[in-house]
Structures are given as C-alpha cells and as structure tokens.
Design a protein around this motif. Sequence first.
Motif, PDB file in Angstrom:
ATOM      1  N   SER A   5      23.056   1.447  -1.707  1.00 44.37           N
ATOM      2  CA  SER A   5      22.032   2.488  -1.746  1.00 44.37           C
ATOM      3  C   SER A   5      21.259   2.509  -3.059  1.00 44.37           C
ATOM      4  N   LEU A   6      21.891   2.160  -4.186  1.00 48.08           N
ATOM      5  CA  LEU A   6      21.182   2.172  -5.463  1.00 48.08           C
ATOM      6  C   LEU A   6      20.060   1.149  -5.470  1.00 48.08           C
ATOM      7  N   SER A   7      20.333  -0.053  -4.990  1.00 54.95           N
ATOM      8  CA  SER A   7      19.281  -1.069  -4.937  1.00 54.95           C
ATOM      9  C   SER A   7      18.194  -0.677  -3.944  1.00 54.95           C
ATOM     10  N   GLU A   8      18.575   0.016  -2.899  1.00 55.61           N
ATOM     11  CA  GLU A   8      17.573   0.483  -1.934  1.00 55.61           C
ATOM     12  C   GLU A   8      16.669   1.534  -2.554  1.00 55.61           C
ATOM     13  N   LEU A   9      17.247   2.416  -3.348  1.00 56.45           N
ATOM     14  CA  LEU A   9      16.442   3.421  -4.041  1.00 56.45           C
ATOM     15  C   LEU A   9      15.503   2.763  -5.049  1.00 56.45           C
ATOM     16  N   ASP A  10      16.009   1.788  -5.776  1.00 58.16           N
ATOM     17  CA  ASP A  10      15.155   1.037  -6.703  1.00 58.16           C
ATOM     18  C   ASP A  10      13.993   0.393  -5.963  1.00 58.16           C
ATOM     19  N   ALA A  11      14.275  -0.155  -4.785  1.00 58.27           N
ATOM     20  CA  ALA A  11      13.235  -0.808  -3.986  1.00 58.27           C
ATOM     21  C   ALA A  11      12.148   0.181  -3.591  1.00 58.27           C
ATOM     22  N   VAL A  12      12.553   1.358  -3.132  1.00 52.69           N
ATOM     23  CA  VAL A  12      11.578   2.374  -2.706  1.00 52.69           C
ATOM     24  C   VAL A  12      10.709   2.811  -3.882  1.00 52.69           C
ATOM     25  N   LEU A  13      11.328   3.080  -5.035  1.00 52.65           N
ATOM     26  CA  LEU A  13      10.557   3.535  -6.193  1.00 52.65           C
ATOM     27  C   LEU A  13       9.609   2.456  -6.702  1.00 52.65           C
ATOM     28  N   VAL A  71      13.922  11.966  -6.329  1.00 49.53           N
ATOM     29  CA  VAL A  71      14.891  10.914  -6.619  1.00 49.53           C
ATOM     30  C   VAL A  71      14.622  10.233  -7.959  1.00 49.53           C
ATOM     31  N   ALA A  72      13.356  10.048  -8.322  1.00 48.54           N
ATOM     32  CA  ALA A  72      13.016   9.264  -9.519  1.00 48.54           C
ATOM     33  C   ALA A  72      13.725   9.763 -10.785  1.00 48.54           C
ATOM     34  N   PRO A  73      13.703  11.069 -11.104  1.00 54.29           N
ATOM     35  CA  PRO A  73      14.395  11.516 -12.327  1.00 54.29           C
ATOM     36  C   PRO A  73      15.900  11.255 -12.282  1.00 54.29           C
ATOM     37  N   ALA A  74      16.510  11.492 -11.119  1.00 50.88           N
ATOM     38  CA  ALA A  74      17.955  11.266 -10.996  1.00 50.88           C
ATOM     39  C   ALA A  74      18.289   9.792 -11.149  1.00 50.88           C
ATOM     40  N   LEU A  75      17.464   8.931 -10.560  1.00 45.45           N
ATOM     41  CA  LEU A  75      17.724   7.499 -10.661  1.00 45.45           C
ATOM     42  C   LEU A  75      17.545   7.015 -12.097  1.00 45.45           C
ATOM     43  N   ASP A  77      18.203   8.797 -14.725  1.00 38.16           N
ATOM     44  CA  ASP A  77      19.421   9.220 -15.423  1.00 38.16           C
ATOM     45  C   ASP A  77      20.580   8.278 -15.123  1.00 38.16           C
ATOM     46  N   ILE A  78      20.667   7.823 -13.878  1.00 34.80           N
ATOM     47  CA  ILE A  78      21.737   6.895 -13.502  1.00 34.80           C
ATOM     48  C   ILE A  78      21.611   5.593 -14.276  1.00 34.80           C
ATOM     49  N   HIS A  79      20.392   5.064 -14.349  1.00 36.35           N
ATOM     50  CA  HIS A  79      20.188   3.805 -15.067  1.00 36.35           C
ATOM     51  C   HIS A  79      20.451   3.979 -16.566  1.00 36.35           C
ATOM     52  N   GLU A  80      20.088   5.129 -17.109  1.00 35.09           N
ATOM     53  CA  GLU A  80      20.369   5.373 -18.526  1.00 35.09           C
ATOM     54  C   GLU A  80      21.873   5.451 -18.769  1.00 35.09           C
ATOM     55  N   ALA A  81      22.604   6.060 -17.820  1.00 35.07           N
ATOM     56  CA  ALA A  81      24.058   6.116 -17.948  1.00 35.07           C
ATOM     57  C   ALA A  81      24.659   4.717 -17.900  1.00 35.07           C
ATOM     58  N   MET A  82      24.112   3.879 -17.026  1.00 33.67           N
ATOM     59  CA  MET A  82      24.596   2.504 -16.933  1.00 33.67           C
ATOM     60  C   MET A  82      24.286   1.728 -18.207  1.00 33.67           C
ATOM     61  N   GLU A  83      23.091   1.962 -18.779  1.00 34.65           N
ATOM     62  CA  GLU A  83      22.742   1.308 -20.035  1.00 34.65           C
ATOM     63  C   GLU A  83      23.652   1.778 -21.161  1.00 34.65           C
ATOM     64  N   GLY A  84      24.040   3.068 -21.112  1.00 36.66           N
ATOM     65  CA  GLY A  84      24.938   3.585 -22.121  1.00 36.66           C
ATOM     66  C   GLY A  84      26.286   2.881 -22.106  1.00 36.66           C
TER      67      GLY A  84
END
Length: 299
Positions: A5-13, A71-75, A77-84
């Motif tokens: 689902s994360l890659s799918e959300l990235d695709a949509v955005l 979704v964009a702000p939440a996604l 935040d998720i990517h920033e958490a992963m970068e952290g």
Amino acid sequence: MSKNSLSELDAVLMVARYGKYRAAALELGMSTTALSNAVAKLERSLGVRLFNRTTRSVSLTEAGEQFVAQVAPALRDIHEAMEGVRSRQAVPSGMLRLNAFPTAAREIFASLVLPFQREHPQVHVDVVTEGRLVDIVAGGFDFGVRSADLVPADMIALPLGRARRNVVVGSPAYLAAHGVPLVPQDLLAHACLRVRLPNGAIHRWPFEKDGQAVHIDVQGPFTLDEAGLARTAALASAGLTLAMESDVRDDIEAGRLVRVLEDWTPLLAPLSLYYPSRRNPTAAFKAFVDFARQRSLTA
C-alpha cells in the motif's frame, strides 16, 4: 490494505503531481505499466476512482483531490520517519537525487560527484540536468546546483569552487579566414553558433566592460541547444561560440580554440550546492553535505 500500500500511495501522489503516468513512473524508477497497476490496485481497494483518464491527460476526480489532500501530509511524515531511521546507518547507502544546469553538472561531476561515489560506493547518485529552474522539493530532489545568485532564499547554500566566466572562442582556421572581433559589435559580421534557451528563446550574448553592458543578437549557420554540439561546430571552424570556460579550457590550452573578446567577458557568480533543511537527514545526505563542504574549503 495490502502489503504494497505504501508504494501504491506513492504512485497516486506522483501521478497527481505530474498529471502524466510516464513522468510519474520515471520519477519513481518504475515502468509505466507497473505504476498504472499500482494506482488501479489502490482504486479497487478503495472502491472509488481517483483519476479521470483520457488519451492525453490524467486529472484527479473530486474524491481523488480529497484523498490526496489528506494522505500527502501523512505520507510525508512516514517518509521522514523512515529517513530518520536510515540516518542511523553506520555506512551511507541508498539514493541521492541531484538537479543541476547541464553546465553546472559538467563542472562538478568530476570534482565532486565521482570522488564522493568512490568514497561511498553504496550510495547511488541520480543526476538530472535541466536548463530550467526547478523546485527541488516538489521534484523530489535532495540537492540542486545552480549559480549562487539563482539559489532560492529559503534554501541552505554551500559555495562550490571559484567564480566562473563565459568565453567567446573560435578555431585558429576560422579566425585566420574571417579575422578577430575586437568589440562585441564585430560579431554581427561573423558566423556565430546561436543557442536556444529552455524556454525556446534565442540567447543574446551578454558582454560587459567598464560598467557598459551590451547584448548581441548574433547570427550564424546553426541554432543549437546543447553545448557539446556548439563546441564540435567551433572546432570544425563553423563559427564562433559562447561557452562556459570550463567546457573549453582544455581546447584553449591545447590551441584547438582561441579566446577572443576576453576583456568583455566578466566573472560570473560561483556555483552553489543547495538543499532544504531536514529534520532527519539520511546518512548518505549528511555524508554528501560534509564531502561538498570539505571540497569547497580546499578549492
């Protein structure tokens, strides 16, 4: 939702950002088919259509606009958490994306990008050259390289190297046959290699001396949009060209090209590496900044 689902959300955005599947797929490093399947899979999971599709364009539906806005702000935040988490890596790895003018990329590739990657072989550096100014944050880039005077005010800038200069050059054979221009206006009687800018306009050659600025609308047998082609034509005695000094320095030193109007080509602003402030930069990001800063101190 599915495990993808994360890659799918990235695709949509990304499709929402670019309005085209091909551009979004290139940005994400996947095939257009795979991207289309990811979007369709998410639409089936949600039970609603997110995009209106025609043969020429893709646009968000009303439901799609609401979905992306939420979704964009939440996604992000998720990517920033992963970068952290990635920032805690002992060894820098992953991908860094860099956007630069073509001339700027040529100037810093051998002196900065290549030695950095040799020192950090687990980092993949994706270099994109564009003649137009881009928003590196919206474009998904980690860094930009531009003239210092073109860096956006909200970016952190790191100087790279010394001031630069444009030069007018021609082959010895061309100058022997047609004479040497002594002032910019003399170029109107010469064959010059015209350059088309990214916006389609023809570049007027800029000159300055003793506070007097002059722009010459040169004429000649070719109009080009690639500096390498202009250099090739100049070496073939097809005319004079206006080039970045770093692109033709070796030719000048070897005598293949001769510089003219030297007193009319002033110094330009140096290059800067620039980037946005990040709360959790990756190990690769921090390593590149440190490497560039060290190189700038020894330049």
